[in-house]
Design an enzyme around this catalytic site. Structure first.
Site, PDB file in Angstrom:
ATOM      1  N   GLY A   1     -16.649  14.816   6.485  1.00  9.26           N
ATOM      2  CA  GLY A   1     -16.919  13.383   6.568  1.00  9.26           C
ATOM      3  C   GLY A   1     -18.327  12.990   6.179  1.00  9.26           C
TER       4      GLY A   1
ATOM      5  CB  CYS B   1      12.306   1.321  -2.030  1.00  5.62           C
ATOM      6  SG  CYS B   1      12.324   1.419  -3.842  1.00  5.62           S
TER       7      CYS B   1
ATOM      8  CB  CYS C   1      14.952   4.836  -4.183  1.00  8.80           C
ATOM      9  SG  CYS C   1      13.566   4.848  -3.047  1.00  8.80           S
TER      10      CYS C   1
ATOM     11  CB  CYS D   1       8.738   3.699  -4.064  1.00 10.05           C
ATOM     12  SG  CYS D   1      10.018   4.128  -2.904  1.00 10.05           S
TER      13      CYS D   1
ATOM     14  CB  CYS E   1      10.705   5.508  -6.474  1.00  7.02           C
ATOM     15  SG  CYS E   1      11.864   4.146  -6.450  1.00  7.02           S
TER      16      CYS E   1
END
Lengths: 309, 374, 208
Positions: free
Chosen positions: A38, A247, A250, A272, A278
């Site tokens: 970080g 979606c 899909c 998606c 997808c």
């Protein structure tokens, strides 16, 4: 074949473009980044043959780690076929000659801008993020000298005040992407402008995460299986956006969706954002509620055409 | 109408082809040669070499041609090329006192040793479009008689002032001390003057010009006098370890500007003038002067002045002077951002929903209250 | 030192056969080791024939990470070997320093008698990355009492043993890692593998 391709084939440039001295410098910064999860490690970012802000940090990190046996996936906004993803993938095909893929599971290195694939990443994968502004405190305090002190003293009061002001004003935290996290209970970090939907994925992720900010000259990292907590308050816990529809193509639920405007009469569809995910679902026979719509069908077909190459 | 949101390889390929065609323009017009650019657009070439941080006139000319005259784009091409070149080391400091001077002016003295040499300049010209140039054809140009560069000794004005103790001495630095280099170590603050000058030398001319101008308008006044501006050729030497002495690598043309600024003094030190320094590739006087003024402004701390203006703010100036970085980040907004935008869209819709809901409730409450009152 | 002088003394050992891909392979091993503390990462350095007491794996690490931007500190057995210094200088161009606090990397060939970890650069609170990375060479990962690691890079816990190491080594490492984000990072260079221990790892000693 264009001139650039010829130049690379004539060996004017090194494998993966960067010279070995530059790679060493970046590699040392990556090691420090991993050792201090970080923390933003300053590095002598180079001018690259693409503009700053277009992925030079990610490209430098990828170039420094990439080997000839790697398989690279390049995504932008979750998709392999957006213009900049196409351009950067082409860059590594030309300069390193590595194998590239659209399939998340096939890639050993994934470079991304603004999304994390929906498919869970594995231990043997590395994900490289392109970062525009690595400093999570930058918009609260523009001075590097000040923000560096705050990180040194672990003084993140300003960030909490900002989030709290959001709640006071709007009733909830109004940050939807580049949502700040605390890594390993120490450094507050900007996970790059991925939607906060993806924040839970970076917590305890099995894959190594490397973040490169070229213009701002910083590299940082999150080792695998590291605690990454999105900042929040006890009475206002962190929550991700939820889409009320699946979606359109899909039928996937609990994934990040792009809104696609289908016509100028308000017709729209949610699909998606992760185009590979997808595709794979549709290939497996999953159908969304919009799959039969002619406009939606055309959209899906265009995508498939790009993907098939 | 369906709007395609995703582009692809074909689109990029076609865009590049179209760009190549547009760059060339009408093929019945002869193509520009690099010589023509280097010779006749020498100010553009100098700017691209300076901001591109690489002294090579023909490469700069190529970059300008390739960039269709977009000088920031050309500087970017130079930088991206420069970064791939091997490094052999650092040259010796160039000695501008030994410059083969083509132009040298001082605003602080009427006359001075070595004299004023006006040289090639736009100064004192009338800015009238010269239609004779439009009619100019190959071979028909009249030869122009020019004086050869001055090889008379030309001491620097700041040295003349220094001899009398009127100018603050140049900071004495250890010859062996490593010189800062922000192409190898990322900028960190506080930044010493070597790094600041390097940053300014690579910085955007327009940005420095605006900052310098702001100091003249009261945002951190430094009372500058153009002590001296000189332009000409200097030799670049490199100390070869294996030979044990310095060898000449070649000559470059540079513009140097030494600003003489307001004095400082205290009970302990006698009043002296202070310096601002500018040095750029080629004849880019506007930038050399701006650089010297901004350099002087950023010295506020060392000279015990107050900080109040943008040009004095070292971190602000150095972080935003590089036009390659700036243009990249500004222009990256052209990249798709629909994933982030979707997140914001979602939030704004939700907040609007909450807002309307709240208003509806308030209206209902108002209605009920009115009804109750009736 | 010039190449001519070198040949007069002893033939200079070669560097990587394929500098680009050998360095990349070695780097990935080091990176994976740092990202997964306590795991063994195999590397192939069999082609290198560095002068003793520099080991093959240590030489590979040096060729991968050192250059003229990285001051290097050597422990006594390495420092007293001109062949080692020449090898490092020739192939990497690294400056060799005598003060451990000035070093970006330290190579330790005789860990049992090594100086305390606290003698190296620990980095500052504002720039913790400016610390020394200490490389212990000639390590053997099998026959040594193990300690337990947890923290970033480790799923639950991992047990790790390496030697030779100095007597109170793990206590030193525990003290080092308590200073996080300051502190040194360690690399253990074995026969054909390496491991790493960054400052972020928490260490549990086995009860004796």
């Amino acid at each position: 074949m264009n001139d650039t391709a010829q130049i690379f084939e004539q060996g004017e440039y090194n494998f993966a473009y960067l010279d070995e001295q530059t790679k060493r410098m970046i590699r040392r910064a990556i090691l420090k980044g991993i050792a201090i999860p970080g923390y933003q490690v300053p590095f002598a970012s180079r001018e690259m043959p693409m503009p700053y802000g277009w992925g030079t940090g990610g490209v430098q990190v990828t170039a420094a780690i990439l080997g000839k046996d790697d398989c690279l996936k390049m995504i932008d906004q979750g998709s392999d076929d957006t213009t900049n993803a196409v351009s950067l993938r082409g860059f590594f095909e030309k300069t390193a000659g590595v194998r590239t893929t659209f399939e998340t599971s096939e890639a050993s290195v994934i470079q991304t801008r603004h999304r994390i694939p929906e498919k869970t990443l594995r231990e043997d994968q590395i994900i490289v993020f392109q970062v525009p502004i690595p400093e999570p405190l930058r918009f609260l305090e523009p001075r590097e000298t000040e923000t560096r002190k705050m990180h040194a003293l672990e003084d993140y009061g300003l960030m909490h005040v900002k989030l709290y002001e959001d709640i006071a004003k709007n009733g909830h935290i109004a940050t939807t992407y580049a949502y700040p996290v605390k890594v390993n209970d120490r450094y507050v970090m900007d996970p790059s402008p991925t939607p906060k939907f993806d924040n839970p994925k970076i917590d305890q992720m099995a894959a190594l995460q490397l973040y490169g900010a070229g213009r701002e000259k910083r590299i940082y990292a999150i080792p695998p299986y590291t605690k990454v907590k999105s900042l929040d308050f006890e009475d206002y816990p962190f929550e991700v956006q939820k889409f009320d529809k699946p979606c359109g193509l899909c039928g996937a639920e609990n994934v990040y969706l792009d809104e696609v405007i289908l016509d100028d009469k308000g017709g729209r569809m949610f699909v998606c954002s992760d185009s590979d995910y997808c595709e794979e679902r549709r290939a497996d026979g999953h159908l969304g509620p919009m799959a039969a719509d002619p406009a939606a069908h055309q959209f899906g077909a265009t995508q498939a055409e790009e993907t098939a190459r | 109408m369906y709007v395609a949101v995703k582009g692809g390889e074909k689109a990029i390929r076609n865009a590049h082809k179209l760009m190549a065609k547009r760059r060339r323009g009408d093929t019945s017009v002869p193509s520009l040669t690099l010589e023509q650019i280097a010779q006749q657009l020498s100010h553009a070439v100098a700017r691209v070499m300076g901001e591109g941080s690489l002294y090579d006139e023909m490469l700069a000319a190529l970059a300008i041609k390739q960039a269709r005259g977009d000088l920031i784009e050309a500087a970017f091409l130079m930088r991206a090329y420069r970064t791939t070149l091997p490094r052999f080391g650092y040259s010796q400091p160039v000695d501008t006192a030994k410059m083969l001077v083509e132009r040298r002016v001082s605003a602080t003295y009427k006359d001075l040793p070595g004299g004023q040499v006006l040289g090639p300049t736009f100064d004192y010209s009338h800015r009238l479009l010269d239609f004779a140039l439009a009619a100019e054809e190959d071979g028909l140009e009249k030869p122009v008689e020019t004086a050869s560069p001055e090889d008379a000794s030309m001491p620097r004005v700041t040295d003349l002032l220094g001899d009398e103790g009127l100018m603050e001495p140049d900071p004495v630095t250890d010859e062996d001390a490593p010189v800062g280099d922000l192409t190898r170590e990322p900028l960190s603050f506080p930044a010493d003057r070597d790094l600041r000058l390097q940053n300014l030398a690579r910085g955007d001319e327009g940005f420095l010009l605006a900052l310098a101008y702001s100091t003249q308008r009261g945002y951190g006044r430094t009372h500058p006098f153009a002590g001296e501006i000189r332009y000409g050729e200097v030799e670049v030497e490199f100390f070869a370890e294996e030979l044990g002495f310095a060898v000449t690598l070649g000559a470059i043309k540079v513009t140097e500007c030494q600003m003489v600024n307001q004095f400082k003094g205290s009970a302990k030190t006698a009043p002296t003038f202070t310096r601002g320094y500018g040095l750029v590739f080629g004849q880019v006087e506007r930038k050399a002067m701006s650089m010297a003024m901004v350099d002087r402004s950023m010295r506020w701390q060392e000279l015990g002045e107050e900080q109040s203006a943008p040009a004095q703010d070292v971190e602000f100036v150095l972080s935003h002077s590089d036009n390659i970085q700036a243009t990249g980040f500004v222009e990256h907004l052209k990249l798709p951002h629909y994933v982030d935008f979707q997140a914001e869209l979602d939030l704004v819709r939700r907040m609007r929903g909450e807002w309307f809901e709240k208003r509806r409730q308030e209206e209902e409450e108002g209605d009920t209250a009115r009804e109750a009152a009736e | 030192m010039s190449a001519a002088q070198q040949t007069a003394a002893a033939p200079l050992a070669a560097g990587f056969q394929d500098p680009v891909h050998d360095a990349q392979g070695c780097f990935r091993a080091i990176m994976n080791a740092m990202a997964r503390p306590g795991t063994r990462q195999e590397i192939s350095a069999g082609n290198l024939k560095p002068p003793a007491p520099l080991t093959q794996v240590a030489a590979a690490i040096a060729l991968t990470l050192f250059d003229y931007d990285t001051p290097i500190w050597l422990d006594k057995p390495l420092m007293t070997s001109d062949a080692v210094k020449t090898f490092l200088r020739f192939h990497t161009g690294c400056p060799i320093v005598t003060e451990p606090v000035d070093a970006a990397f330290a190579l330790v060939s005789a860990p049992v008698s090594m100086i305390p970890l606290a003698s190296f650069n620990q980095g500052s609170a504002e720039y913790p990355d400016r610390s020394t990375t200490v490389i212990l060479t000639g390590q053997d990962f099998s026959s040594h009492p193990a300690v337990t690691f947890s923290g970033p890079g480790i799923k639950d816990t991992v047990s790790f043993g390496s030697g030779p190491i100095p007597p109170v080594f793990w206590d030193q490492v525990i003290a080092n890692n308590r200073q996080f984000p300051r502190g040194i990072d360690l690399v253990f260079a074995g026969q054909d593998a390496l491991a790493a221990l960054p400052r972020s790892t928490r260490i549990l000693k086995a009860e004796v």
